[in-house]
Design a protein around this motif. Structure first.
Motif, PDB file in Angstrom:
ATOM      1  N   HIS A  36      30.279  42.388  43.168  1.00 35.82           N
ATOM      2  CA  HIS A  36      30.468  43.659  43.848  1.00 35.82           C
ATOM      3  C   HIS A  36      29.787  43.630  45.208  1.00 35.82           C
ATOM      4  CE1 HIS A  36      32.426  45.308  40.388  1.00 35.82           C
ATOM      5  NE2 HIS A  36      31.415  44.964  39.629  1.00 35.82           N
ATOM      6  N   GLN A 255      40.969  50.230  49.391  1.00 37.55           N
ATOM      7  CA  GLN A 255      40.436  49.526  48.234  1.00 37.55           C
ATOM      8  C   GLN A 255      41.442  48.532  47.656  1.00 37.55           C
ATOM      9  OE1 GLN A 255      39.121  52.494  45.388  1.00 37.55           O
ATOM     10  NE2 GLN A 255      37.072  52.538  46.290  1.00 37.55           N
ATOM     11  N   THR A 256      40.891  47.580  46.912  1.00 36.40           N
ATOM     12  CA  THR A 256      41.704  46.620  46.181  1.00 36.40           C
ATOM     13  C   THR A 256      42.114  47.226  44.843  1.00 36.40           C
ATOM     14  OG1 THR A 256      39.820  45.648  45.017  1.00 36.40           O
ATOM     15  CG2 THR A 256      40.355  44.762  47.201  1.00 36.40           C
ATOM     16  N   TYR A 257      42.906  46.487  44.078  1.00 36.57           N
ATOM     17  CA  TYR A 257      43.316  46.974  42.769  1.00 36.57           C
ATOM     18  C   TYR A 257      42.106  47.193  41.865  1.00 36.57           C
ATOM     19  CZ  TYR A 257      45.361  47.315  38.159  1.00 36.57           C
ATOM     20  OH  TYR A 257      45.697  47.756  36.901  1.00 36.57           O
ATOM     21  N   GLU A 258      41.103  46.318  41.946  1.00 34.94           N
ATOM     22  CA  GLU A 258      39.920  46.426  41.096  1.00 34.94           C
ATOM     23  C   GLU A 258      38.853  47.337  41.683  1.00 34.94           C
ATOM     24  OE1 GLU A 258      38.717  42.402  40.328  1.00 34.94           O
ATOM     25  OE2 GLU A 258      40.267  42.100  38.793  1.00 34.94           O
ATOM     26  N   GLY A 259      39.160  48.015  42.778  1.00 38.51           N
ATOM     27  CA  GLY A 259      38.272  49.043  43.302  1.00 38.51           C
ATOM     28  C   GLY A 259      37.268  48.592  44.336  1.00 38.51           C
ATOM     29  N   ARG A 260      37.399  47.402  44.877  1.00 38.61           N
ATOM     30  CA  ARG A 260      36.485  46.944  45.922  1.00 38.61           C
ATOM     31  C   ARG A 260      36.993  47.388  47.296  1.00 38.61           C
ATOM     32  NH1 ARG A 260      36.972  42.595  42.300  1.00 38.61           N
ATOM     33  NH2 ARG A 260      34.993  42.035  41.291  1.00 38.61           N
ATOM     34  N   GLU A 261      36.072  47.654  48.192  1.00 41.44           N
ATOM     35  CA  GLU A 261      36.440  48.022  49.555  1.00 41.44           C
ATOM     36  C   GLU A 261      36.839  46.774  50.340  1.00 41.44           C
ATOM     37  OE1 GLU A 261      36.662  51.025  50.965  1.00 41.44           O
ATOM     38  OE2 GLU A 261      36.065  52.056  49.116  1.00 41.44           O
ATOM     39  N   ASP A 346      39.601  40.897  45.711  1.00 36.56           N
ATOM     40  CA  ASP A 346      39.549  40.620  44.267  1.00 36.56           C
ATOM     41  C   ASP A 346      39.810  39.145  43.985  1.00 36.56           C
ATOM     42  OD1 ASP A 346      39.092  43.290  43.855  1.00 36.56           O
ATOM     43  OD2 ASP A 346      41.145  43.755  43.213  1.00 36.56           O
ATOM     44  N   GLN A 363      46.054  41.784  40.345  1.00 36.85           N
ATOM     45  CA  GLN A 363      46.787  42.930  39.822  1.00 36.85           C
ATOM     46  C   GLN A 363      47.632  42.518  38.618  1.00 36.85           C
ATOM     47  OE1 GLN A 363      48.267  45.132  43.096  1.00 36.85           O
ATOM     48  NE2 GLN A 363      49.741  46.320  41.905  1.00 36.85           N
ATOM     49  N   ASN A 409      47.751  49.042  51.481  1.00 45.17           N
ATOM     50  CA  ASN A 409      46.674  49.703  52.215  1.00 45.17           C
ATOM     51  C   ASN A 409      46.506  49.133  53.619  1.00 45.17           C
ATOM     52  OD1 ASN A 409      46.106  51.440  50.117  1.00 45.17           O
ATOM     53  ND2 ASN A 409      44.468  50.181  49.265  1.00 45.17           N
TER      54      ASN A 409
END
Length: 580
Positions: A36, A255-261, A346, A363, A409
């Motif tokens: 992260h 954000q990415t699919y896994e929620g990272r900026e 990701d 994804q 995005n």
């Protein structure tokens, strides 16, 4: 036959559920790094010191073993395949002095066991029939095509599948190939920090002290002595923002699919914003996760521009400290610069924690055991999902355009920048690896010519010269549809229905070409046509195949230096003062 393989693959996946106890969990990964943005970044040195002390994975997981057995079972062991058994590269006997070792010879203890049974082969291609046969074989066997040009193709393959691969190829390709890397596993390991030297803390007090004195060029930064994980890159970008708040901005495109900026750095001139639209240049890296050199190069460029810029008028009392890089200062005064080290965050994290050679994002797809969408095929312009609908393919574009969240995005950010941000994007550089090429639109088709083709070619030659004058490296200039990339069907073939296309593939090699994006959907074409960026290029960095995606860390600084020279050439050309 390909359908049989897919059905068998599904069955193999179901079988692996009963073998889950033999598959390592995430906690057993060889690489143990925080994934992260800010997680434990203060303990980076301790993390690096333990990178290679974890228990190794099995050399291949259960799915790979079952898949390979299916392939060998269907296509045979090789005894009936054009005399493959006697080929010098794959003979089970001992090799003579000076000859290349057979594929069966592996070290007693592989340094990185996940890849110890894999090789990368370069096939020299002389006819379109050979290209067609190799493309079809790669698709049938689900092989990882590293690069494909008009002259050759580099393919990563398990040693157990080599004979089956050769059995699907014509006689002319039986002896026209060679092994690129002697030990793929060892080459993989060498790309990680700590593999050949002591632990490295890129955010140490010593490295930070460099910023308190006069300008120092990027090549002096210890940060670029190794490839860096996202858990180091994100704090590093925050640090640069805090040290140079007047002309550096840390931004996110979403954000990415896994929620990272997905973060980046903007460099712009200090003082009051100018009236009218600002001109901008956008530079991105790592749409494909395994292309680490693109990440390091974008970081190198950002650092060079941040530390090289000095607002005018210069401080006459301390001219040496304020000198900076006058050429960079001039470029920052004329353009806003956006540097995004990795679009595929990701996937990039996954290459550090699980699979160094992962390509796509993370994804989920319609097949639970085949994750990932190819970002550089998922943009809306000439999206070609109808030409590749296999989720297990390395080039899978998703079930619809912009299904990959990162691409969606990024496109939305660029559209907003040009419409709401009062900005005109003058140049777009999409950094990839490998093959040392400068590619211009279009990538989706060789039959469609860009309306300003001469301008694109002219600047591309300027960029190639900018690279060449730094270290003498040659970068080939080409249309992206002809550049190094993946096998794909030609425009003619894409318009046919599936049955006719299959017959065409088998009967005529003329219906095949080598291209990066095939059915379209590339960032290059999207920025050129949809965003209206007149000068859009895809840059394929070092090298030409000796290491491929596993470029040694010693090449980080030289690559950064030559691409910095190239970017300066781009800026000077756009200003109208190209004097190279």
């Amino acid at each position: 036959m390909r359908s049989i393989i897919i059905y068998c693959a599904v069955a193999a996946h179901l079988c692996t559920t009963s073998l889950s106890s033999t598959i390592p969990t995430n906690s057993e990964s060889v690489i143990r790094l925080p994934i992260h943005d800010d997680e434990n970044h203060s303990n980076t040195a301790d993390t690096f010191s333990d990178i290679f002390h974890a228990a190794p994975r099995e050399s291949r997981n259960s799915w790979s073993k079952i898949r390979n057995k299916i392939v060998v079972k269907i296509f045979g062991s090789g005894q009936r395949h054009h005399g493959v058994r006697s080929h010098p590269h794959y003979s089970s006997g001992s090799s003579s002095s000076g000859a290349q070792k057979p594929l069966g010879d592996t070290p007693a203890k592989a340094p990185y066991s996940r890849y110890q049974n894999e090789v990368v082969l370069r096939f020299n291609i002389t006819t379109t029939d050979e290209a067609a046969a190799l493309a079809e074989a790669a698709e049938i066997l689900f092989l990882d095509v590293w690069s494909a040009t008009k002259d050759h193709a580099d393919i990563r393959v398990d040693k157990d599948v080599v004979e089956s691969l050769l059995g699907l190829l014509p006689e002319s390709l039986q002896s026209s190939h060679a092994r690129l890397m002697h030990d793929l596993a060892a080459t993989v390991r060498e790309t990680f920090p700590g593999s050949s030297e002591g632990p490295s803390n890129s955010l140490s007090a010593h490295s930070l002290s460099q910023y308190s004195g006069p300008y120092r060029p990027a090549q002096s930064e210890h940060f670029f002595s190794n490839y860096q994980p996202i858990s180091v890159i994100n704090p590093w970008m925050k640090l640069l923002r805090s040290l140079f708040p007047d002309h550096v901005e840390l931004f996110s495109i979403g954000q990415t699919y896994e929620g990272r900026e997905i973060k980046g750095l903007k460099i712009s001139k200090t003082g009051e914003p100018s009236s009218g639209k600002r001109k901008a240049i956008v530079i991105t890296g790592a749409s494909h996760a395994r292309e680490w050199i693109s990440v390091s190069t974008v970081c190198y460029l950002a650092h060079a521009f941040i530390t090289g810029y000095r607002p005018r008028p210069f401080n006459k009392e301390n001219a040496e400290a304020d000198l900076g890089d006058r050429e960079i200062t001039r470029l920052v005064e004329n353009f806003d610069w956006y540097f995004i080290p990795t679009l595929n965050v990701d996937g990039y994290v996954y290459t550090w924690t699980e699979d160094r050679l992962w390509r796509k994002n993370r994804q989920p797809t319609s097949l639970g055991f085949c994750k990932g969408i190819e970002l550089d095929r998922s943009y809306s312009f000439k999206w070609g999902g109808q030409s590749q609908n296999n989720p297990c393919s390395e080039n899978y574009p998703g079930e619809k355009e912009f299904e990959a969240l990162e691409s969606k995005n990024f496109a939305a950010w660029a559209q907003n920048l040009t419409t709401e941000g009062n900005t005109r994007i003058m140049g777009f550089l999409d950094l990839h690896s490998y093959s040392q090429q400068i590619l211009y639109p279009y990538s989706y088709s060789c039959t469609q010519r860009p309306p300003d083709l001469e301008n694109l070619e002219e600047l591309a030659e300027v960029l190639a010269k900018g690279i060449r004058i730094r270290h003498g490296e040659h970068y080939e200039v080409s249309s992206a549809c002809q550049g190094g990339g993946q096998f794909a069907q030609s425009d003619k073939d894409q318009k046919k229905d599936t049955k006719k296309a299959k017959r065409s593939q088998k009967s005529s090699g003329d219906d095949f070409m080598l291209t990066e994006t095939g059915g379209g959907g590339s960032a290059l074409d999207y920025f050129y046509r949809e965003i209206g960026v007149s000068y859009s290029y895809q840059i394929k960095l070092r090298d030409q195949g000796s290491y491929g995606f596993l470029l040694p860390k010693e090449s980080i600084k030289p690559t950064g230096q030559e691409i910095e020279s190239m970017v300066k050439s781009l800026g000077n050309f756009l200003i109208g003062d190209d004097k190279l």
